[in-house]
Write a protein that holds these residues in place. Structure first.
Motif, PDB file in Angstrom:
ATOM      1  N   ASP A   1       8.975  -9.024  -6.449  1.00  0.00           N
ATOM      2  CA  ASP A   1       9.373  -8.244  -5.274  1.00  0.00           C
ATOM      3  C   ASP A   1      10.853  -7.879  -5.317  1.00  0.00           C
ATOM      4  O   ASP A   1      11.651  -8.530  -5.994  1.00  0.00           O
ATOM      5  N   HIS A   2      11.212  -6.840  -4.568  1.00  0.00           N
ATOM      6  CA  HIS A   2      12.628  -6.431  -4.504  1.00  0.00           C
ATOM      7  C   HIS A   2      13.132  -6.415  -3.064  1.00  0.00           C
ATOM      8  O   HIS A   2      14.179  -5.851  -2.786  1.00  0.00           O
ATOM      9  N   HIS A   3      12.356  -6.987  -2.143  1.00  0.00           N
ATOM     10  CA  HIS A   3      12.840  -7.092  -0.761  1.00  0.00           C
ATOM     11  C   HIS A   3      13.745  -8.323  -0.669  1.00  0.00           C
ATOM     12  O   HIS A   3      14.508  -8.574  -1.564  1.00  0.00           O
ATOM     13  N   LYS A   4      13.605  -9.076   0.402  1.00  0.00           N
ATOM     14  CA  LYS A   4      14.511 -10.204   0.627  1.00  0.00           C
ATOM     15  C   LYS A   4      14.388 -11.265  -0.489  1.00  0.00           C
ATOM     16  O   LYS A   4      13.281 -11.602  -0.902  1.00  0.00           O
TER      17      LYS A   4
ATOM     18  N   TYR B   1       0.805  -1.224   0.000  1.00  0.00           N
ATOM     19  CA  TYR B   1       0.000   0.000   0.000  1.00  0.00           C
ATOM     20  C   TYR B   1       0.840   1.277   0.000  1.00  0.00           C
ATOM     21  O   TYR B   1       0.345   2.354   0.297  1.00  0.00           O
ATOM     22  N   ASP B   2       2.144   1.157  -0.310  1.00  0.00           N
ATOM     23  CA  ASP B   2       2.918   2.389  -0.500  1.00  0.00           C
ATOM     24  C   ASP B   2       2.916   2.752  -1.995  1.00  0.00           C
ATOM     25  O   ASP B   2       2.299   2.061  -2.808  1.00  0.00           O
ATOM     26  N   VAL B   3       3.622   3.849  -2.347  1.00  0.00           N
ATOM     27  CA  VAL B   3       3.579   4.333  -3.735  1.00  0.00           C
ATOM     28  C   VAL B   3       4.038   3.247  -4.703  1.00  0.00           C
ATOM     29  O   VAL B   3       3.388   2.966  -5.720  1.00  0.00           O
ATOM     30  N   ASP B   4       5.158   2.598  -4.383  1.00  0.00           N
ATOM     31  CA  ASP B   4       5.706   1.561  -5.259  1.00  0.00           C
ATOM     32  C   ASP B   4       4.717   0.398  -5.406  1.00  0.00           C
ATOM     33  O   ASP B   4       4.462  -0.081  -6.509  1.00  0.00           O
ATOM     34  N   GLY B   5       4.165  -0.045  -4.304  1.00  0.00           N
ATOM     35  CA  GLY B   5       3.219  -1.155  -4.324  1.00  0.00           C
ATOM     36  C   GLY B   5       1.972  -0.832  -5.136  1.00  0.00           C
ATOM     37  O   GLY B   5       1.508  -1.645  -5.949  1.00  0.00           O
TER      38      GLY B   5
ATOM     39  N   GLY C   1       8.673   7.007  -5.364  1.00  0.00           N
ATOM     40  CA  GLY C   1       8.145   6.569  -4.074  1.00  0.00           C
ATOM     41  C   GLY C   1       9.173   5.800  -3.257  1.00  0.00           C
ATOM     42  O   GLY C   1       9.250   5.939  -2.043  1.00  0.00           O
ATOM     43  N   ASP C   2       9.984   4.985  -3.927  1.00  0.00           N
ATOM     44  CA  ASP C   2      11.006   4.217  -3.224  1.00  0.00           C
ATOM     45  C   ASP C   2      12.364   4.927  -3.221  1.00  0.00           C
ATOM     46  O   ASP C   2      13.387   4.316  -2.909  1.00  0.00           O
ATOM     47  N   ALA C   3      12.371   6.212  -3.575  1.00  0.00           N
ATOM     48  CA  ALA C   3      13.592   7.036  -3.572  1.00  0.00           C
ATOM     49  C   ALA C   3      14.703   6.413  -4.415  1.00  0.00           C
ATOM     50  O   ALA C   3      15.858   6.383  -4.027  1.00  0.00           O
TER      51      ALA C   3
ATOM     52  N   THR D   1       2.811  -8.631  -4.984  1.00  0.00           N
ATOM     53  CA  THR D   1       3.927  -7.755  -5.307  1.00  0.00           C
ATOM     54  C   THR D   1       4.282  -6.752  -4.210  1.00  0.00           C
ATOM     55  O   THR D   1       3.428  -6.334  -3.447  1.00  0.00           O
ATOM     56  N   ASP D   2       5.587  -6.426  -4.177  1.00  0.00           N
ATOM     57  CA  ASP D   2       6.181  -5.445  -3.270  1.00  0.00           C
ATOM     58  C   ASP D   2       6.031  -5.826  -1.804  1.00  0.00           C
ATOM     59  O   ASP D   2       5.983  -4.968  -0.933  1.00  0.00           O
ATOM     60  N   GLN D   3       5.951  -7.110  -1.526  1.00  0.00           N
ATOM     61  CA  GLN D   3       5.980  -7.556  -0.138  1.00  0.00           C
ATOM     62  C   GLN D   3       6.570  -8.959  -0.092  1.00  0.00           C
ATOM     63  O   GLN D   3       6.600  -9.651  -1.094  1.00  0.00           O
TER      64      GLN D   3
ATOM     65  N   CYS E   1      12.950  -1.234  -7.706  1.00  0.00           N
ATOM     66  CA  CYS E   1      11.653  -1.151  -7.037  1.00  0.00           C
ATOM     67  C   CYS E   1      10.670  -2.031  -7.794  1.00  0.00           C
ATOM     68  O   CYS E   1      10.927  -2.423  -8.928  1.00  0.00           O
ATOM     69  N   SER E   2       9.556  -2.353  -7.162  1.00  0.00           N
ATOM     70  CA  SER E   2       8.615  -3.304  -7.753  1.00  0.00           C
ATOM     71  C   SER E   2       7.941  -2.744  -8.998  1.00  0.00           C
ATOM     72  O   SER E   2       7.761  -3.450  -9.985  1.00  0.00           O
ATOM     73  N   ALA E   3       7.557  -1.463  -8.958  1.00  0.00           N
ATOM     74  CA  ALA E   3       6.837  -0.881 -10.094  1.00  0.00           C
ATOM     75  C   ALA E   3       7.683  -0.957 -11.363  1.00  0.00           C
ATOM     76  O   ALA E   3       7.176  -1.250 -12.446  1.00  0.00           O
TER      77      ALA E   3
HETATM   78 MN   LIG Z   1       8.992  -1.179  -2.942  1.00  0.00          MN
END
Ligand SMILES: [Mn+2]
Length: 357
Positions: free
Chosen positions: A103-106, A26-30, A158-160, A77-79, A130-132
């Protein structure tokens, strides 16, 4: 491109006439990534349904998933579904449904899902992606969707991650026939990132209302015409950033920044200040009823902030984690001052270690 990428392309191409559930962060990237997916799936002949869960806590719970319909495929996505016991809950609700995770986390292993990560596909570390953008690259490789690149651009902001995607952002400007700004946060597509952040900081309800409206717009022009229903949050943020470091106290290597606002703008204000002072480690914090939330930002960091806060917070009835230059956490009520001391020490130790050859 490796076979993972081909498998991901095949996953999208096989969705024709199928109902696909897209679960996004639910952030900008997500949100922007989720919308690129939804629009592309529709163009591929699929019936996409998107959902996100706002507020603290995981989205892949039995309760949230219980509200979702039966579907032919799921894309998350993004989580990171394998944190906590989310994946078990997901597979309880959808035991056999084909699943793709973008995803781009772990980097995580799955034996019953397709896991796509920038590190596995482009050999790029997750925090530089970033995911987007990952979703946009995948969608655009299956079906021309350059008209949606503004959504990926907003996700990047959003993800800087603008420093890693200069060329792409310039291409988006060219496509939209807009001037390349000196600061990417003055770009037209930045308005979308800013509006999502404002609505998110205002309340969960405002955010979900805006996402529902944004869903209906496939052009940047149409999205901008929606306006910003939470402009008042931006005004308060601007006030904070203008005060800037006058509110902060520096202790050792850490700049502690108190942010007491009725809106959730602490992380955002910390990010902006960290870009104005790239060589300083900012720790924005906000006292709440049951504890204190902490946002860490250090643009030119030599140490991994996510690893450090993950280590330190559990001693103080909290938790934390994140990326190398941007991380966050939480400590329980009454523990903040002890946490400050322990965190400063952990940072100093980590810095000492990086100095050694
Ligand atoms: Mn992200």
């Amino acid at each position: 491109m490796n076979t993972l990428w081909q498998d991901a392309q095949a996953f999208l191409e096989n969705t024709k006439n199928k109902t696909v559930l897209v679960i996004h962060d639910y952030d900008v990237d997500g949100i922007t990534g989720g919308l690129v997916l939804a629009h592309t799936l529709r163009r591929l002949g699929a019936k996409p349904i998107t959902t996100t869960k706002v507020g603290r806590g995981a989205s892949l719970t039995t309760e949230h998933l219980g509200h979702q319909p039966d579907v032919d495929a799921v894309i998350i996505t993004d989580q990171c579904p394998k944190s906590y016991d989310q994946y078990t809950q997901f597979r309880t609700r959808y035991p056999k449904t084909p699943l793709m995770i973008l995803d781009h986390h772990k980097v995580t292993e799955y034996d019953d899902a397709l896991f796509v990560h920038p590190e596995l596909v482009f050999d790029t570390p997750g925090y530089k992606y970033c995911s987007a953008k990952l979703i946009y690259e995948l969608c655009n490789s299956v079906r021309d969707c350059e008209d949606l690149s503004w959504l990926a651009a907003a996700g990047i902001l959003g993800d800087a991650n603008a420093p890693h995607f200069q060329e792409f952002l310039e291409e988006v400007c060219e496509y939209q026939d807009i001037e390349i700004p000196e600061d990417w946060y003055d770009a037209k597509f930045a308005v979308i990132a800013e509006t999502i952040d404002c609505c998110s900081a205002a309340s969960d309800e405002e955010l979900l209302l805006y996402v529902d409206k944004l869903k209906t717009q496939e052009t940047l022009k149409g999205a901008i015409a929606l306006g910003n229903p939470c402009q008042h949050v931006k005004d308060e943020l601007d006030k904070y950033v203008a005060l800037g470091t006058t509110l902060a106290t520096q202790e050792g290597p850490v700049v502690w920044l108190p942010v007491e606002s009725e809106y959730g703008i602490a992380g955002w204000a910390t990010t902006i200040l960290s870009f104005q002072h790239r060589n300083r480690l900012f720790a924005g914090y906000r006292h709440q009823v049951d504890g204190t939330s902490i946002n860490l930002r250090w643009q030119n960091t030599p140490i991994h902030l996510g690893d450090i806060i993950r280590e330190v917070t559990p001693q103080f009835n909290g938790r934390g984690g994140g990326h190398k230059p941007a991380a966050g956490g939480w400590v329980g009520k009454g523990h903040f001052e002890e946490f400050q001391e322990a965190f400063s020490k952990a940072v100093q130790d980590a810095l000492k270690n990086t100095e050694q050859p």
